[in-house]
Design an enzyme around this catalytic site. Structure first.
Site, PDB file in Angstrom:
ATOM      1  CG  HIS A   3     -71.130 -18.020  33.783  1.00 34.21           C
ATOM      2  ND1 HIS A   3     -71.469 -17.246  32.700  1.00 34.21           N
ATOM      3  CD2 HIS A   3     -69.797 -17.854  33.967  1.00 34.21           C
ATOM      4  CE1 HIS A   3     -70.394 -16.633  32.236  1.00 34.21           C
ATOM      5  NE2 HIS A   3     -69.367 -16.983  32.992  1.00 34.21           N
ATOM      6  CD  GLU A  30     -67.045 -18.186  36.662  1.00 32.42           C
ATOM      7  OE1 GLU A  30     -66.032 -17.632  36.177  1.00 32.42           O
ATOM      8  OE2 GLU A  30     -68.179 -17.648  36.662  1.00 32.42           O
ATOM      9  CG  ASP A  32     -65.515 -13.626  36.806  1.00 35.54           C
ATOM     10  OD1 ASP A  32     -64.860 -14.431  36.139  1.00 35.54           O
ATOM     11  OD2 ASP A  32     -66.749 -13.469  36.669  1.00 35.54           O
ATOM     12  CG  HIS A  45     -66.610 -10.971  33.641  1.00 30.87           C
ATOM     13  ND1 HIS A  45     -66.454 -10.210  32.501  1.00 30.87           N
ATOM     14  CD2 HIS A  45     -66.199 -12.227  33.316  1.00 30.87           C
ATOM     15  CE1 HIS A  45     -65.987 -10.966  31.528  1.00 30.87           C
ATOM     16  NE2 HIS A  45     -65.811 -12.198  31.998  1.00 30.87           N
ATOM     17  CD  GLU A 105     -62.075 -16.359  34.879  1.00 29.63           C
ATOM     18  OE1 GLU A 105     -61.465 -15.697  34.015  1.00 29.63           O
ATOM     19  OE2 GLU A 105     -63.257 -16.726  34.748  1.00 29.63           O
TER      20      GLU A 105
END
Length: 246
Positions: A3, A30, A32, A45, A105
């Protein structure tokens, strides 16, 4: 999936964190995608700087040149002093040289202008730099943006993110509208029946954010394909070997 990299060992969403994941042989990371005021896509993020840097202020007020003056590492530990907020271009160039697989993302922006800038920037960056043979998933809570991304880049699999306890009864319709291949639900409130139904419909399912190994075992027993975790370094290496080889 690590993450935002390995956020318990290095500052999240930085190249240091992704390098750590690669060194530890974490199969997936993952991260952002956000956008600056000049259209530069960055890996961050939050929509502001306060939590993870030595500065405050909105990303939408910045340009690419401002990144040189922002320390995104020392808030975590002094050994990371001078670590920068990476651009999407810098991330992709690193990923292409690594063994990592990427879940990118697309964040939800506060207005349509920024949303279009972010979507345009992600599409342009991936078209220029992403190696088609590398595994990639593009995900978002903004399902309208995800549907538009899929129209522009139909060969890249997409995943619908769902908030905690909000895997609503109409999720199959949302998945169909976005032409998604994966469903990414929160672990909070997730039921085994939902996992079984998603698998019956042919979807992959990756669950976030799972920081308990016993819960991860239970989820894999239910049939999930992967988990997103803050502590990928604590998972047994044979799990990592399995995900790399399957």
């Amino acid at each position: 999936m690590g993450h935002r990299g390995v956020p318990t060992l290095a500052p999240e969403n930085t190249l240091a964190s992704f390098r750590m994941a690669d060194q530890l042989r974490i199969p997936w990371v993952e991260c952002d995608a956000e956008v600056l005021g000049d259209g530069t896509v960055v890996i961050c993020h939050d929509a502001d700087l306060k939590r993870c840097s030595n500065r405050s202020g909105k990303l939408a007020k910045l340009t690419k040149d401002d990144l040189k003056t922002i320390d995104a590492g020392s808030w975590f530990d002094i050994q990371f002093k001078g670590e920068r907020i990476p651009t999407l271009e810098e991330l992709l160039l690193f990923i292409n040289k690594s063994s990592l697989r990427l879940n990118l993302e697309i964040k939800s922006c506060p207005n349509s202008t920024l949303t279009h800038m972010l979507l345009d920037g992600v599409v342009t960056g991936l078209k220029l730099l992403w190696k088609k043979e590398r595994p990639l998933i593009v995900s978002s809570f903004n399902h309208a943006v995800l549907a538009e991304f899929k129209k522009r880049m139909p060969d890249i699999p997409v995943a619908c993110l769902f908030e905690r306890n909000k895997l609503s009864s109409n999720w199959p319709e949302i998945m169909a509208q976005t032409n998604a291949s994966y469903i990414h639900p929160s672990v909070k409130g997730l039921k085994q029946a939902s996992v079984i139904e998603a698998k019956k419909r042919g979807y992959g399912i990756n669950v976030w954010t799972v920081n308990n190994l016993s819960k991860a075992v239970e989820l894999f027993d239910w049939g999930v394909d992967g988990i997103c975790t803050d502590i990928p370094q604590h998972f047994p290496e044979h799990w990592l070997d399995y995900t790399i080889n399957n």
